[in-house]
Design an enzyme around this catalytic site. Structure first.
Site, PDB file in Angstrom:
ATOM      1  N   HIS A  92      29.353   7.514 -16.555  1.00  0.00           N
ATOM      2  CA  HIS A  92      28.118   7.339 -17.319  1.00  0.00           C
ATOM      3  C   HIS A  92      27.369   8.660 -17.334  1.00  0.00           C
ATOM      4  O   HIS A  92      27.137   9.265 -16.272  1.00  0.00           O
ATOM      5  CB  HIS A  92      27.255   6.251 -16.669  1.00  0.00           C
ATOM      6  CG  HIS A  92      25.853   6.185 -17.205  1.00  0.00           C
ATOM      7  ND1 HIS A  92      25.573   6.068 -18.550  1.00  0.00           N
ATOM      8  CD2 HIS A  92      24.641   6.225 -16.568  1.00  0.00           C
ATOM      9  CE1 HIS A  92      24.265   6.032 -18.718  1.00  0.00           C
ATOM     10  NE2 HIS A  92      23.674   6.140 -17.529  1.00  0.00           N
ATOM     11  N   HIS A 100      19.168   5.994 -24.062  1.00  0.00           N
ATOM     12  CA  HIS A 100      19.592   6.121 -22.674  1.00  0.00           C
ATOM     13  C   HIS A 100      20.719   7.143 -22.497  1.00  0.00           C
ATOM     14  O   HIS A 100      20.504   8.201 -21.933  1.00  0.00           O
ATOM     15  CB  HIS A 100      20.038   4.736 -22.180  1.00  0.00           C
ATOM     16  CG  HIS A 100      20.357   4.666 -20.731  1.00  0.00           C
ATOM     17  ND1 HIS A 100      20.180   3.528 -19.976  1.00  0.00           N
ATOM     18  CD2 HIS A 100      20.877   5.587 -19.870  1.00  0.00           C
ATOM     19  CE1 HIS A 100      20.549   3.744 -18.726  1.00  0.00           C
ATOM     20  NE2 HIS A 100      20.986   5.002 -18.640  1.00  0.00           N
ATOM     21  N   HIS A 124      24.246  11.330 -19.487  1.00  0.00           N
ATOM     22  CA  HIS A 124      23.107  11.472 -20.377  1.00  0.00           C
ATOM     23  C   HIS A 124      23.279  12.751 -21.199  1.00  0.00           C
ATOM     24  O   HIS A 124      22.393  13.606 -21.232  1.00  0.00           O
ATOM     25  CB  HIS A 124      21.800  11.537 -19.575  1.00  0.00           C
ATOM     26  CG  HIS A 124      21.414  10.252 -18.931  1.00  0.00           C
ATOM     27  ND1 HIS A 124      20.178  10.065 -18.350  1.00  0.00           N
ATOM     28  CD2 HIS A 124      22.083   9.084 -18.771  1.00  0.00           C
ATOM     29  CE1 HIS A 124      20.102   8.829 -17.848  1.00  0.00           C
ATOM     30  NE2 HIS A 124      21.254   8.224 -18.088  1.00  0.00           N
ATOM     31  N   GLU A 126      22.560   2.014 -11.445  1.00  0.00           N
ATOM     32  CA  GLU A 126      23.304   1.391 -12.545  1.00  0.00           C
ATOM     33  C   GLU A 126      24.516   0.601 -12.059  1.00  0.00           C
ATOM     34  O   GLU A 126      25.428   0.316 -12.824  1.00  0.00           O
ATOM     35  CB  GLU A 126      23.755   2.467 -13.547  1.00  0.00           C
ATOM     36  CG  GLU A 126      22.640   3.271 -14.178  1.00  0.00           C
ATOM     37  CD  GLU A 126      21.744   2.454 -15.111  1.00  0.00           C
ATOM     38  OE1 GLU A 126      21.812   1.211 -15.090  1.00  0.00           O
ATOM     39  OE2 GLU A 126      20.959   3.086 -15.841  1.00  0.00           O
TER      40      GLU A 126
END
Length: 234
Positions: free
Chosen positions: A100, A163, A102, A81
């Site tokens: 980031h 995502h 999840h 990413e």
């Protein structure tokens, strides 16, 4: 060139942040990633987690250095990413670090393509009256980076459709804290939807709360007086 103590400490902070993401339950495995500016000088680029290495196995030497021209050094490949980390760092001088994840609840809402509205005043911590959800794009692509930047306009956090979530801050500690807050808000919002329709606070109230938090109009460059300041010195 030998690594300074300050640089090693900042690289270690990237690793520790990712380990904390999993320990806090807002991420699983190696699905998340983190980055932090090397110094106050944008030309120095940023440190980012390497690709596909369990966090506990990453050494400071494995953390990748990326320049704002998209080149990278060190002996590992950067996170898949890296594009949105690069583009956010380029576009947002107020951003010193990116997390980031999840997380279960943020990702659940993202899979429903739902933004998080101002059902709770703490939404103002993310810089506005909503936490937007981006359009969908394949992971690791320029299209994902473009839609993430759009969702982050005027904000410090967003959901990525089907995502996960992105949170930014002046440093890793604050970016991680915001990621935790967004996951908590996502969990609370999900729960309110199981019972009924939550009452949404008006924009003027969120603006008032944001002023008290000092989060609205987010854009001032943080001084970054932590370890970044000394990276490159002996």
């Amino acid at each position: 060139m030998p690594m300074s103590a300050a640089e090693r400490a900042l690289r270690q902070e990237v690793i520790d942040t990712c380990i904390k993401m999993n320990a806090l339950g807002i991420n699983q495995g190696t699905s998340g990633n983190a980055s932090v500016r090397v110094s106050e000088d944008p030309a120095d680029g940023f440190f980012i987690t390497p690709s596909s290495i369990p966090y506990e196995e990453i050494a400071p030497e494995d953390v990748v250095t990326m320049k704002l021209d998209g080149t990278h050094s060190d002996n590992r490949r950067p996170s898949s990413e890296w594009r949105f980390h690069l583009d956010i760092m380029r576009a947002r001088p107020d951003c010193g670090a990116i997390v980031h994840t999840h997380g279960m609840f943020a990702t659940t809402l993202a899979c429903l393509r739902m933004e998080i509205p101002a059902f709770h005043y703490m939404i103002a911590q993310a810089g506005g009256s909503t936490i937007r959800c981006s359009d969908y794009a394949t992971f690791g692509t320029q299209e994902l980076s473009d839609t993430a930047l759009e969702a982050l306009e005027g904000r410090k956090a967003c959901l990525l459709a089907n995502h996960g979530m992105i949170a930014i801050g002046p440093n890793l500690k604050k970016a991680l804290a915001l990621a935790v807050e967004v996951e908590t808000l996502a969990a609370m919002y999900w729960r309110t939807l199981q019972v009924g329709k939550p009452v949404i606070l008006p924009d003027d109230e969120i603006a008032r709360v944001g002023e008290k938090f000092g989060t609205m109009g987010y854009g001032a460059v943080d001084a970054q007086k932590d370890a970044q300041k000394k990276v490159g010195t002996a």
